[in-house]
Scaffold this active site. Structure first.
Site, PDB file in Angstrom:
ATOM      1  N   ASP A  76      -3.953  34.920  18.280  1.00  0.00           N
ATOM      2  CA  ASP A  76      -4.688  34.758  19.530  1.00  0.00           C
ATOM      3  C   ASP A  76      -4.724  36.096  20.253  1.00  0.00           C
ATOM      4  O   ASP A  76      -4.020  37.041  19.895  1.00  0.00           O
ATOM      5  CB  ASP A  76      -4.070  33.676  20.418  1.00  0.00           C
ATOM      6  CG  ASP A  76      -2.552  33.818  20.528  1.00  0.00           C
ATOM      7  OD1 ASP A  76      -2.082  34.957  20.735  1.00  0.00           O
ATOM      8  OD2 ASP A  76      -1.854  32.802  20.405  1.00  0.00           O
ATOM      9  N   ASP A  78      -4.780  37.975  24.123  1.00  0.00           N
ATOM     10  CA  ASP A  78      -4.550  37.892  25.561  1.00  0.00           C
ATOM     11  C   ASP A  78      -5.114  39.136  26.231  1.00  0.00           C
ATOM     12  O   ASP A  78      -5.205  40.204  25.628  1.00  0.00           O
ATOM     13  CB  ASP A  78      -3.053  37.801  25.870  1.00  0.00           C
ATOM     14  CG  ASP A  78      -2.413  36.558  25.270  1.00  0.00           C
ATOM     15  OD1 ASP A  78      -3.143  35.578  25.029  1.00  0.00           O
ATOM     16  OD2 ASP A  78      -1.191  36.578  25.040  1.00  0.00           O
ATOM     17  N   ASP A 151       8.686  42.531  27.422  1.00  0.00           N
ATOM     18  CA  ASP A 151      10.037  42.400  26.879  1.00  0.00           C
ATOM     19  C   ASP A 151      10.417  43.506  25.907  1.00  0.00           C
ATOM     20  O   ASP A 151      11.455  44.154  26.054  1.00  0.00           O
ATOM     21  CB  ASP A 151      10.222  41.016  26.245  1.00  0.00           C
ATOM     22  CG  ASP A 151       9.106  40.640  25.293  1.00  0.00           C
ATOM     23  OD1 ASP A 151       8.247  41.497  24.981  1.00  0.00           O
ATOM     24  OD2 ASP A 151       9.086  39.475  24.835  1.00  0.00           O
TER      25      ASP A 151
END
Length: 458
Positions: A76, A78, A151
């Site tokens: 996917d 983003d 992260d």
């Protein structure tokens, strides 16, 4: 000395990963990062174009950029932008704002959803619980703030599909090339903010055949119990990502090494102690990994059915040995195993229902009457159950010829199915597990007694 200085300068000039500017990010051009724009979702590009046309910054971010750089196909895409959720929603006909802890926008294009988020602010002063986990996080910031909030360095990459450049604040491209998983900031603080980051470190290392940087790795085993504070919905999502990353068995072994598996996959150790349990798990996950790497979908229900099957089969055998009817014994064994596992491990109810269908169809494959086969083929989980039967045949639990007949039937058209069913031999007695089961002979015994009594039941 002068020659060494010149050599170092030329090396840095030729190697963009070493051209660090203390006051800003590294920027990689197309020939440096190697991303083929044609592999980027056209809908993600469209979102970036629309936002850019209205004066906003917009980039494809995170895992998609990481995978494109290392040559993997992203699942996917983003987008991150400096536009607020309300500003984003106003620009697209089909868009909705979601989220509580941090609001973002789902921009919908048919079957594809482009998750579009606003740059997040610096995380200092955020509301946390007693373990350090962030509870509320609704403040917006700049691109640099957003990069610092990511992260791992390999996820803090921003791709501009219009200029085809990659922006890298934390040396993520270099870490990708070195196959190194490195967290941004202080590892213990970041893990306490969100314990799921420990699971992500393991998954990225397995997926990219990478190692976890020493400082990033050190606190994981110490802080592994923090996983117990994560909401079940997030653990369920992360478990499925681990099992669907294409390197599931490697992930599980790494989780065991770090002490992270007990909350996610509590059945692993009991399964490994069963006869042939680990071999069955290896076969099941190898099939799953091969499908994922081939770009095929894998049903979570099928994966969970594989993970728990040997535990169900063990209880099924015990109940059958006590004289219970095989189908009823299987139903009760399935209920018992699912109930005991879901006390520890998050499995959504819709998956539990599908798992039961896959399991309950297994004995029917061996005993179903020809007239009932068409009804079986109309079951929603029929194909998954046939695939499961193939796996059991590979594990030598059922006859491989039988399993192949059902697979051929599943792949056939209606006319061919009619012919296959017409020439099929009548089904035998009620099927049951091969090892140690007492067959149900009640009807046969009754018929024999009737015959001996001259047609009157004794």
């Amino acid at each position: 000395m002068l020659k060494r200085t010149i050599k170092t300068f030329v090396s840095r000039l030729l190697n963009p990963a070493q051209r660090a500017r203390p006051d800003g990010p590294r920027r990689y051009e197309r020939q440096e990062h190697g991303i083929d724009r044609r592999l980027v979702s056209r809908h993600a590009v469209k979102v970036c174009e629309v936002l850019s046309q209205h004066g906003y910054e917009a980039y494809v971010v995170g895992g998609a950029v990481r995978d494109l750089i290392v040559g993997l196909e992203p699942k996917d895409f983003d987008v991150a932008t400096n536009a607020t959720p309300e500003q984003i929603r106003a620009l697209f006909r089909r868009a909705r704002i979601i989220g509580r802890r941090f609001r973002l926008v789902h921009v919908v294009f048919g079957q594809e959803i482009i998750e579009t988020s606003t740059f997040r602010a610096d995380d200092s002063g955020k509301q946390t619980d007693e373990h350090g986990r962030i509870l509320r996080d609704n403040e917006f910031g700049t691109l640099q703030d957003d990069a610092a909030r990511r992260d791992f360095t390999l996820n803090a990459l921003y791709y501009d599909p219009l200029s085809e450049t990659v922006i890298d604040y934390h040396n993520g491209v270099a870490d990708l090339k070195e196959r190194l998983v490195r967290i941004i900031g202080d590892p213990e603080t970041r893990y306490r903010e969100d314990p799921v980051r420990m699971l992500r470190a393991v998954r990225f290392a397995a997926k990219l055949d990478a190692s976890i940087e020493a400082k990033t790795h050190e606190p994981i085993k110490r802080l592994s119990r923090l996983i117990e504070n994560v909401p079940e919905s997030r653990l369920c999502d992360e478990t499925l990502k681990l099992l669907n990353c294409g390197h599931a068995m490697d992930c599980i072994r790494r989780l065991q090494d770090e002490g992270l598996h007990n909350k996610l996959l509590p059945m692993i150790e009991p399964l490994q102690r069963l006869p042939h349990g680990e071999a069955f798990l290896d076969m099941a996950l190898a099939r799953t990994d091969s499908r994922v790497r081939a770009g095929k979908s894998v049903s979570p229900s099928f994966i969970y059915a594989c993970l728990l099957w040997k535990l169900v089969q063990k209880d099924w055998l015990l109940r059958c040995d006590k004289g219970e009817h095989p189908q009823q014994a299987l139903l009760e064994a399935a209920d018992m195993v699912i109930e005991s596992q879901t006390r520890v491990m998050p499995i959504q109810k819709r998956y539990q229902s599908d798992m039961r269908e896959i399991w309950f169809m297994q004995p029917r494959f061996e005993r179903v009457a020809n007239r009932a086969i068409w009804r079986m083929t109309e079951q929603p989980r029929f194909r998954a159950a046939v695939d499961f039967l193939q796996l059991r045949a590979e594990a030598k639990e059922v006859d491989s010829v039988l399993a192949q007949w059902w697979m051929d039937l599943a792949n056939a058209g209606d006319d061919e199915r009619s012919e296959m069913i017409a020439v099929r031999k009548p089904a035998g007695a009620t099927a049951a597990p091969r090892s140690g089961q007492r067959r149900n002979r009640r009807r046969r015994s009754n018929a024999k007694r009737t015959q001996q009594a001259g047609g009157i039941e004794a």
